[in-house]
Design an enzyme around this catalytic site. Structure first.
Site, PDB file in Angstrom:
ATOM      1  NE  ARG A  84       6.600   1.573  -3.127  1.00 42.49           N
ATOM      2  CZ  ARG A  84       7.344   0.705  -3.801  1.00 42.49           C
ATOM      3  NH1 ARG A  84       7.233   0.609  -5.117  1.00 42.49           N
ATOM      4  NH2 ARG A  84       8.188  -0.083  -3.167  1.00 42.49           N
TER       5      ARG A  84
ATOM      6  CE  LYS B  58       7.071  -5.691   5.769  1.00 41.36           C
ATOM      7  NZ  LYS B  58       7.829  -5.694   4.510  1.00 41.36           N
TER       8      LYS B  58
END
Ligand code: BES
Ligand code: MN
Ligand code: ZN
Length: 500
Positions: A353, A279
């Site tokens: 996820r 990120k």
């Protein structure tokens, strides 16, 4: 924790450092909403309110001298905004006004609250709001130089309902809820050098120790790898601090048992750097909060046990730290989730996820009537719904029940679809499913990914990326930082299921 009691004392006669009453916006200015105050006092304040800039707006809290007519020192005015058509105020409006007031009362020893609660539900909202607003996270402060003070020490809620058994039960529940929300906020606010998978698991054990009916088992990194939990293993392998799967089960006391079995699965990424799909620095600033789903599940479990709900609940906390390193997973790795389905990892920043897949598959194997998961899963949730409203998706009936529970609990949740048309977004060229897809519909792509692992079990997924962490100033009963969102919705959902 702030000490809270109910009392039927007259607000005029109550001795306290501060007396809190409500203001409302009316067509011709501001009104004091307090039946029991002397009429002259009410008229006086209403007359000078405009000059003091008091409007009765929501989230407006103002202090004025109480004057000789009251035994309290200071009169605190907390705004309710406009009345509903039928003249009442929504419980969540009362909750926020109570919380906004207690938030302004830090450093104060005693406060009395006289807000317009006309029934037990409204009274419970006032109590809950008052306690939720009395929160401060100061673990890392070495001094009080920042001017922050301890939350108000004791709060007396003045109500004619004080002696009712229902009112007492409502207060007890509100105290349990506020404790759970505060504990959840504390975990979210904890620094990630201190809170990592192993210490999070320790925190779960410690929390369960004090309550009856909770059992905790922890799988460590070696057990996860050996047991085939490929999602947690892959995400955790880049960190020197290995992943954990915490299973927490609550069994109600004999006789109080319904046949229901519910699973709660929480995302617990104790820090999300993105991994090799790193990120940008700015996006990382809030990523200690990427375990807010698991924290909310832990908070809920403690509340469920303390309240002795007649429903069996098992929690799955999927804990890992997502770091880039020589041992980290890489984009295009193919991994095997618990139960055998394969995932192509196209983006290591779509790690939530992947760990949730292990948790969901494990819950499916254990056999539950329903699975509810909660996760800070996608930035797309914030694009779609903004910072305050969580998305809920999944099996229609479960989704709608969760929306109803959120409404009743005073949390903002909105139903989202999982259209089959989007499923090709996560089709992999090499594995059963890919962990990321195009930007458009990002929250739904993630939901569809999770759906792959729940089989036929009724299920819903809460994406709390936005509402779990307050990046701005305090408002209502919400402090900056971790909000504890989800606890109230999940608890209300379980209570409703247990009752039906
Ligand atoms: N933890 C983030 C989601 C998030 C973003 C939570 C902002 C709170 C605030 C999640 O792991 C993530 O990085 N998701 C990616 C998915 C993408 C790579 C498919 C995202 O949303 O950008
Ligand atoms: Mn991520
Ligand atoms: Zn994440």
């Amino acid at each position: 924790m702030t000490d809270l009691s109910l009392s039927s004392k007259n607000p005029i006669a109550v001795r306290a450092d501060a007396l809190v009453v409500a203001t409302a916006k009316t067509s011709d200015g501001v009104a004091i909403v307090a039946d029991h105050l002397p009429a002259e006092l009410v008229t006086e304040i209403e007359a000078i309110a405009p000059q003091l800039g008091i409007t009765g707006a929501r989230d407006e809290v103002r202090k004025v001298p109480a004057g000789p007519r009251l035994k309290a020192d200071v009169l605190v005015l907390t705004g309710l905004g406009e009345r509903a058509q039928d003249g009442t105020f929504d419980p969540e409006i009362l909750r926020r006004a109570a919380g906004a007031a207690t938030r302004e009362l830090s450093g104060v020893a005693s406060a009395a609250l006289s807000l317009p609660a006309t029934n037990d539900a409204e009274l419970a909202a006032v109590v809950e709001g008052a306690l939720l607003g009395a929160y401060r996270f100061d673990r890392y402060r070495s001094s009080d130089d920042d001017g922050a003070k301890e939350p108000v020490a004791s709060v007396e809620v003045l109500t004619t309902l004080a002696r009712g058994a229902k009112a007492k039960a409502a207060v007890e529940r509100a105290a349990v809820v506020a404790d759970a929300v505060h504990a959840t906020r504390d975990l979210v606010n904890a620094a990630p050098n201190e809170l990592y998978p192993a210490t999070f698991a320790d925190a779960a054990k410690a929390a369960a120790k004090d309550v009856k009916g909770l059992k905790v088992t922890v799988l460590d990194d070696k057990q996860l790898a050996a047991g085939g939990y490929g999602g947690l293993t892959a995400v955790g392998q880049g960190s020197s601090r290995g992943p954990r799967l915490v299973k927490m089960s609550y069994t109600p006391a004999k006789g109080a048992r319904s046949a229901e079995k519910v699973a709660l699965v929480g995302k617990g990424i104790t820090f999300d750097t993105g991994g090799i799909s790193l990120k940008p620095s700015a996006s990382m600033e809030t990523m200690k909060s990427d375990m807010a789903g698991a924290a909310a599940v832990l908070g809920t479990m403690v509340a469920v046990a303390r309240l002795g709900l007649p429903v069996a609940v098992t929690a799955y906390l999927c804990l890992a730290e997502n770091m880039p390193s020589g041992t980290a997973q890489r984009p295009s790795d193919v991994i095997t989730i618990y139960g055998g389905k394969t995932v192509e990892v196209l983006n290591t920043d779509a790690e939530g996820r992947v760990v949730m897949a292990d948790g969901l598959a494990s819950a499916v194997e254990d056999g539950h009537d329903v699975i509810v998961d909660i996760a800070t899963l996608t930035g797309a949730q914030m694009v779609a719904l903004g910072p305050y409203t969580a998305g809920v998706m999944g099996t229609e009936s479960v989704r709608d029940d969760l929306k109803a529970a959120a409404d009743a609990a005073g949390e903002l949740v909105w139903p989202m679809p999982l259209p089959d048309e989007l499923r090709p977004n996560i089709t992999s060229k090499v594995a059963d499913v890919a962990n990321s897809g195009p930007r458009w519909g990002g929250m739904l792509n993630a939901g569809l990914f999770l759906r792959t692992f729940v089989g036929d079990t009724p299920w819903a997924h809460l994406d709390i990326a936005g509402p779990s962490f307050n990046e701005k100033g305090a408002h209502g009963y919400t402090a900056p930082g971790g909000t504890g969102v989800g606890v109230r919705t999940l608890l209300t959902y379980l209570e409703t299921r247990a009752a039906s």
